[in-house]
Design a protein around this motif. Sequence first.
Motif, mmCIF file in Angstrom:
data_model
loop_
_atom_site.group_PDB
_atom_site.id
_atom_site.type_symbol
_atom_site.label_atom_id
_atom_site.label_comp_id
_atom_site.label_asym_id
_atom_site.label_seq_id
_atom_site.Cartn_x
_atom_site.Cartn_y
_atom_site.Cartn_z
ATOM 1 N N UNK A 199 0.834 -1.202 0.000
ATOM 2 C CA UNK A 199 0.000 0.000 0.000
ATOM 3 C C UNK A 199 0.873 1.258 0.000
ATOM 4 N N UNK A 200 0.532 2.188 -0.872
ATOM 5 C CA UNK A 200 1.298 3.432 -1.003
ATOM 6 C C UNK A 200 0.397 4.618 -0.657
ATOM 7 N N UNK A 201 0.917 5.508 0.185
ATOM 8 C CA UNK A 201 0.129 6.657 0.603
ATOM 9 C C UNK A 201 0.229 7.748 -0.470
ATOM 10 N N UNK A 202 -0.899 8.022 -1.133
ATOM 11 C CA UNK A 202 -0.892 9.032 -2.201
ATOM 12 C C UNK A 202 -1.232 10.421 -1.672
ATOM 13 N N UNK A 203 -1.840 10.461 -0.524
ATOM 14 C CA UNK A 203 -2.100 11.733 0.160
ATOM 15 C C UNK A 203 -2.284 11.437 1.640
ATOM 16 N N UNK A 204 -2.580 12.438 2.388
ATOM 17 C CA UNK A 204 -2.671 12.260 3.840
ATOM 18 C C UNK A 204 -3.705 11.227 4.244
ATOM 19 N N UNK A 205 -4.752 11.100 3.445
ATOM 20 C CA UNK A 205 -5.890 10.275 3.847
ATOM 21 C C UNK A 205 -6.189 9.106 2.920
ATOM 22 N N UNK A 206 -5.200 8.632 2.189
ATOM 23 C CA UNK A 206 -5.504 7.538 1.271
ATOM 24 C C UNK A 206 -4.286 6.656 0.994
ATOM 25 N N UNK A 207 -4.460 5.346 1.193
ATOM 26 C CA UNK A 207 -3.471 4.339 0.824
ATOM 27 C C UNK A 207 -4.000 3.577 -0.385
ATOM 28 N N UNK A 208 -3.170 3.387 -1.400
ATOM 29 C CA UNK A 208 -3.645 2.703 -2.598
ATOM 30 C C UNK A 208 -2.727 1.538 -2.958
ATOM 31 N N UNK A 213 -4.280 0.307 -10.544
ATOM 32 C CA UNK A 213 -4.624 1.548 -11.245
ATOM 33 C C UNK A 213 -4.965 1.239 -12.705
ATOM 34 N N UNK A 214 -6.067 1.783 -13.180
ATOM 35 C CA UNK A 214 -6.434 1.614 -14.594
ATOM 36 C C UNK A 214 -6.026 2.822 -15.424
ATOM 37 N N UNK A 215 -5.888 3.972 -14.750
ATOM 38 C CA UNK A 215 -5.508 5.195 -15.464
ATOM 39 C C UNK A 215 -4.956 6.201 -14.462
ATOM 40 N N UNK A 216 -3.994 7.016 -14.916
ATOM 41 C CA UNK A 216 -3.443 8.052 -14.049
ATOM 42 C C UNK A 216 -3.219 9.327 -14.866
ATOM 43 N N UNK A 217 -3.671 10.436 -14.318
ATOM 44 C CA UNK A 217 -3.549 11.746 -14.977
ATOM 45 C C UNK A 217 -2.668 12.626 -14.094
ATOM 46 N N UNK A 218 -1.423 12.841 -14.544
ATOM 47 C CA UNK A 218 -0.492 13.613 -13.720
ATOM 48 C C UNK A 218 -0.815 15.110 -13.737
ATOM 49 N N UNK A 219 -1.556 15.549 -14.750
ATOM 50 C CA UNK A 219 -1.937 16.962 -14.805
ATOM 51 C C UNK A 219 -2.972 17.293 -13.734
ATOM 52 N N UNK A 220 -3.993 16.434 -13.663
ATOM 53 C CA UNK A 220 -5.031 16.656 -12.646
ATOM 54 C C UNK A 220 -4.718 15.932 -11.338
ATOM 55 N N UNK A 235 0.732 16.605 -4.786
ATOM 56 C CA UNK A 235 1.694 17.034 -5.798
ATOM 57 C C UNK A 235 3.081 16.450 -5.540
ATOM 58 N N UNK A 236 3.446 16.388 -4.291
ATOM 59 C CA UNK A 236 4.767 15.882 -3.944
ATOM 60 C C UNK A 236 4.942 14.391 -4.154
ATOM 61 N N UNK A 237 3.861 13.663 -4.461
ATOM 62 C CA UNK A 237 3.926 12.218 -4.654
ATOM 63 C C UNK A 237 4.134 11.829 -6.116
ATOM 64 N N UNK A 238 4.083 12.783 -7.027
ATOM 65 C CA UNK A 238 4.106 12.476 -8.460
ATOM 66 C C UNK A 238 5.339 11.686 -8.881
ATOM 67 N N UNK A 239 6.511 12.174 -8.527
ATOM 68 C CA UNK A 239 7.732 11.500 -8.950
ATOM 69 C C UNK A 239 7.864 10.109 -8.346
ATOM 70 N N UNK A 240 7.470 9.959 -7.087
ATOM 71 C CA UNK A 240 7.514 8.657 -6.445
ATOM 72 C C UNK A 240 6.582 7.674 -7.143
ATOM 73 N N UNK A 241 5.407 8.126 -7.501
ATOM 74 C CA UNK A 241 4.461 7.268 -8.200
ATOM 75 C C UNK A 241 5.009 6.856 -9.561
ATOM 76 N N UNK A 242 5.585 7.802 -10.280
ATOM 77 C CA UNK A 242 6.187 7.494 -11.588
ATOM 78 C C UNK A 242 7.257 6.398 -11.453
#
Length: 246
Positions: A199-208, A213-220, A235-242
Amino acid sequence: MTYPIVLCEDQIVQLNQLEIIVQNYILFHNDLFEIQLKTQGPTEVIKYLKKFNPKQGIYLLDIDLENEMNGIDLAEKIRECDVQAKIIFVTTHDEMIPLTIQRRVEALGFILKDQTLDDYRAEIAELLTLARQRIDATRDSQRRAFVFSIGSQTFSIDRQDIYFIEPSNLPHRVCLNTKNGRYEFYGNLNDLEEKYSCLFRINRNCLVNLKNITEIDFKSREISFGIELSRQFSKGKANKIKNLLK
């Protein structure tokens, strides 16, 4: 992790022979097997269970132990303490096999003593190999399992089925969203993040679970898990997710 083995046979000559066969199997097959107890009586087995609380042990038991407690009685005690035990009966009393089914001790197999030594040895080796395979499969399943409780019920689901986990509207609870439904139970994200590396924390309140993932939009900054099911990442998780999705 080793595969603990317990031998219980009231006849010392047969017990020694059984030990030699098992030790030879260990020598040529898998040194992770270990005979932890060799005894002529069930009392020592029960003491061993109480002292060491073994899990997924392999038990080779004679049925007729010349004792108030026979091998089937002992198997019931073993099953109470080691629910995933692999129990193998070594016996001359094949007429008692139906009783083991009636008593629901779930024996892995039965080895008859009155056969040639080669056949006897081969059956022991075959069942030890099967025991190891079953134990390995159970351990692998446990490693993939996500376990939680709702009331008095305990649930176990495959981690691969998880979409995400987030706090509930109710205090001290979290909501688990999966491929097969949604669950709510007592817990907190910090503990779950520490316990389950998938599980990866994408924001303060969500582990995924990024694997679903079926789709990811880095702009939004939006992660989708299917139709009408998405969450935003910080925003700070973008590079880690990539990096994790490479």
